[in-house]
Scaffold this motif. Structure first.
Motif, short mmCIF file in Angstrom:
data_model
loop_
_atom_site.label_atom_id
_atom_site.label_comp_id
_atom_site.label_asym_id
_atom_site.label_seq_id
_atom_site.Cartn_x
_atom_site.Cartn_y
_atom_site.Cartn_z
N GLY A 292 64.84 19.77 -50.04
CA GLY A 292 63.46 19.65 -49.56
C GLY A 292 62.84 21.02 -49.30
N GLN A 293 63.66 21.94 -48.75
CA GLN A 293 63.14 23.27 -48.48
C GLN A 293 62.86 24.03 -49.77
N LEU A 294 63.66 23.81 -50.78
CA LEU A 294 63.43 24.46 -52.07
C LEU A 294 62.07 24.07 -52.65
N VAL A 295 61.71 22.80 -52.48
CA VAL A 295 60.41 22.34 -52.98
C VAL A 295 59.29 23.09 -52.26
N LYS A 296 59.41 23.25 -50.93
CA LYS A 296 58.38 23.95 -50.16
C LYS A 296 58.30 25.42 -50.57
N LEU A 297 59.46 26.03 -50.79
CA LEU A 297 59.46 27.45 -51.18
C LEU A 297 58.83 27.65 -52.55
N ARG A 298 59.11 26.72 -53.47
CA ARG A 298 58.49 26.83 -54.80
C ARG A 298 56.97 26.64 -54.72
N GLN A 299 56.54 25.74 -53.84
CA GLN A 299 55.10 25.55 -53.66
C GLN A 299 54.45 26.80 -53.07
N ALA A 300 55.21 27.47 -52.19
CA ALA A 300 54.67 28.69 -51.55
C ALA A 300 54.46 29.81 -52.55
N LEU A 301 55.15 29.76 -53.69
CA LEU A 301 54.99 30.81 -54.69
C LEU A 301 53.55 30.89 -55.18
N ARG A 302 52.86 29.74 -55.17
CA ARG A 302 51.47 29.74 -55.67
C ARG A 302 50.51 30.44 -54.71
N GLN A 303 50.93 30.56 -53.42
CA GLN A 303 50.11 31.29 -52.44
C GLN A 303 50.78 32.59 -52.04
N LYS A 379 38.03 45.95 -66.79
CA LYS A 379 38.86 45.88 -65.59
C LYS A 379 39.21 44.44 -65.25
N GLN A 380 38.28 43.53 -65.45
CA GLN A 380 38.56 42.11 -65.21
C GLN A 380 39.68 41.61 -66.13
N ARG A 381 39.61 41.99 -67.41
CA ARG A 381 40.67 41.57 -68.34
C ARG A 381 42.00 42.19 -67.96
N GLU A 382 41.97 43.45 -67.52
CA GLU A 382 43.20 44.12 -67.09
C GLU A 382 43.84 43.38 -65.92
N LEU A 383 43.01 43.04 -64.91
CA LEU A 383 43.54 42.35 -63.74
C LEU A 383 44.09 40.98 -64.08
N GLN A 384 43.46 40.29 -65.03
CA GLN A 384 43.96 38.98 -65.43
C GLN A 384 45.34 39.10 -66.07
N HIS A 385 45.52 40.11 -66.92
CA HIS A 385 46.84 40.34 -67.53
C HIS A 385 47.88 40.68 -66.46
N LYS A 386 47.49 41.51 -65.51
CA LYS A 386 48.41 41.88 -64.43
C LYS A 386 48.76 40.68 -63.57
N LEU A 387 47.76 39.83 -63.32
CA LEU A 387 48.00 38.64 -62.51
C LEU A 387 49.00 37.72 -63.21
N THR A 388 48.82 37.52 -64.50
CA THR A 388 49.75 36.68 -65.26
C THR A 388 51.16 37.26 -65.21
N SER A 389 51.26 38.58 -65.40
CA SER A 389 52.56 39.24 -65.35
C SER A 389 53.20 39.11 -63.98
N THR A 390 52.40 39.28 -62.91
CA THR A 390 52.93 39.19 -61.55
C THR A 390 53.39 37.77 -61.23
N GLU A 391 52.63 36.77 -61.65
CA GLU A 391 53.03 35.37 -61.45
C GLU A 391 54.38 35.10 -62.11
N GLN A 392 54.53 35.56 -63.33
CA GLN A 392 55.79 35.36 -64.05
C GLN A 392 56.93 36.12 -63.38
N SER A 393 56.64 37.33 -62.90
CA SER A 393 57.67 38.13 -62.24
C SER A 393 58.14 37.48 -60.95
N ILE A 394 57.20 36.97 -60.15
CA ILE A 394 57.55 36.30 -58.89
C ILE A 394 58.39 35.06 -59.16
#
Length: 482
Positions: A292-303, A379-394
């Motif tokens: 159950g805690q694993l589910v909560k931790l995975r949900q927390a990844l989105r925030q 800069k907006q396109r750059e940040l979107q690429h970085k955001l995608t990369s960071t999401e995958q890294s996390i």
């Protein structure tokens, strides 16, 4: 956002300084009077509470929150009302006119507007080209509004600064959460590293006490001639190796205990030292992990705060891009006012005056605004690429921590079985030696295996705690800003 970027840079330097300071705790102890008093080890929750509430590193981060809030208040001040007064008087010459004007202005967000009211009073004589100063004897009162119809209607510099200042406050809170989570991870990691080495010392001490009793029995047997003296010498050599191991473990335990004092603080911020030789039998572990805690931790990844920082930065750039887009529009501003003079004087000033004015301008080419818009869109396109990369890294870091935790549970079970088997084999071998069915070489080997197995069992159990701690750390759930 320059304020937040500056705060972020300052705290990057602070983080490095804190790492260096932690090392200096060992090299320069004691650093305060509190260091001379050793206290029983705190619980994990008590340690975290002292770090978050009293540690200067966290207190410095909290100051950053106040600074970010002040930046928001500064941005709000752009919409503060203000009063101004102008006085013009001819002190010499043919004309002797004097005029006074008082204006109250209140900026408003809608349409980049300003609502104003003004009172003017003039007396004396003015030349014809200064006739606008004239009023009736009791003066002129007026009220009006100025708004933008094209450029500045939807967005302007003041509104952009206000929006971005609000985003900066949220961004700093996310950054502070991330830094405090990292700091707590280091403090708790140091605690369980001390705990591991302290348990290892206790385990080896217990075995050595048994071995020393056995040494005394062997001395008696040698004196009686039951066994050769070389057997006792061989046993002593093995015992010395274990004593050296114990000394190394104590050195490691004391170093971790000393470094832990960097994180454990009193209410006044002084460092506290633990009794390094008194580990708790069991840790009150707040970072348990179940399905159950694993589910909560995975949900927390989105925030995750790292994502929040980047998403807020995207909104900042989006606001700046909208402002740059606004700069491409022509300026068309409207100003309307109603004025009325009161009193006696020239008939030309009697009655109510309604004034309406339009101003228009547009720079030909407008290359600066176009270049800024192009830059910000990139800069907006750059940040979107970085955001995608960071999401995958996390996600990748969390899943890697999950795999390590999942395997750590099996390793604990196997190492516990291995330690129990090593204890049994060592006991059996000692019984066989006493019966004359074995030699000291095998007894010593079994004893070494027993010690190694116990140390590995302790390490496996602590590694499981570290794995659970890592899951919380990667989900940034060690600490959350309310």
């Amino acid at each position: 956002m320059n304020a937040v970027n500056s705060l972020g840079l300052n705290f990057e330097l602070l983080k490095r300084a804190m790492g260096a300071a932690a090392l200096l705790v060992i090299l320069n102890a004691p650093v305060s009077a509190k260091d001379n008093v050793q206290m029983p080890a705190p619980t994990i929750d008590a340690l975290i509470n002292s770090m978050v509430s009293y540690h200067p590193y966290v207190l410095a981060i909290n100051e950053g929150n106040y600074q970010a809030a002040a930046e928001l208040e500064i941005a709000r001040s752009n919409f503060d009302p203000f009063i101004e007064q102008k006085t013009n008087s001819r002190v010499s010459g043919y004309y002797d006119g004097t005029s006074l004007a008082q204006r109250f202005s209140n900026p408003i967000e809608d349409f980049n507007g300003t609502v104003f009211t003004e009172y003017r009073l003039a007396g004396g004589d003015f030349p014809s080209y200064e006739g606008a100063y004239d009023t009736l004897s009791a003066g002129e009162a007026s009220v009006g509004v100025a708004i933008s119809l094209l450029q500045g209607r939807e967005i302007d510099k003041r509104r952009t600064e206000l929006r971005n200042a609000g985003l900066a406050t949220s961004q700093w809170q996310a950054l502070a959460t991330s830094m405090i989570n990292e700091f707590i991870y280091k403090g708790v990691s140091e605690y369980i590293s001390w705990y591991e080495s302290a348990l290892s010392v206790e385990a080896v001490k217990g075995l050595l006490e048994t071995a020393e009793e056995r040494e005394r029995a062997l001395v008696t047997r040698v004196q009686k001639g039951d066994i050769a003296s070389i057997v006792l010498t061989e046993f002593k050599a093995n015992l010395l190796q274990q004593q050296l191991l114990l000394a190394e473990l104590r050195q490691k335990r004391d170093a971790h205990a000393q470094l832990l004092s960097f994180y454990w603080r009193t209410e006044s911020g002084d460092m506290l030292r633990i009794r390094e030789d008194q580990p708790p039998k069991e840790i009150e572990w707040p970072f348990w992990v179940g399905e159950g805690q694993l589910v909560k931790l995975r949900q927390a990844l989105r925030q995750h705060p790292e994502l929040d920082v980047m998403k807020l930065e995207q909104q900042v750039v989006q606001n700046k891009a909208a402002l740059a887009e606004n700069s491409l529009l022509p300026k068309l501003d409207l100003k309307a006012s109603v004025a009325r003079d009161v009193g006696s004087g020239s008939e030309t000033l009697e009655g109510t005056e309604t004034k309406l004015g339009l101003s228009f301008s547009y720079p030909l080419g407008n290359r600066k605004a176009k270049a800024e818009r192009s830059q910000l869109l990139s800069k907006q396109r750059e940040l979107q690429h970085k955001l995608t990369s960071t999401e995958q890294s996390i996600t990748q870091r969390f899943e890697q921590a999950y795999v390590y935790w999942f395997q750590a549970k099996d390793i604990v079970k196997l190492q516990s079985e291995n330690a129990e088997l090593a204890r049994t084999l060592s006991q059996v071998e000692r019984t066989r030696f006493d019966a004359g069915d074995s030699d000291m070489f095998v007894v010593n080997a079994r004893m070494q295996s027993e010690i190694r197995a116990q140390i590995k069992e302790i390490k496996a159990k602590v590694d499981l705690l570290k794995a659970e701690l890592m899951l919380y750390k990667e989900a940034a759930q060690l600490y959350t800003v309310n």
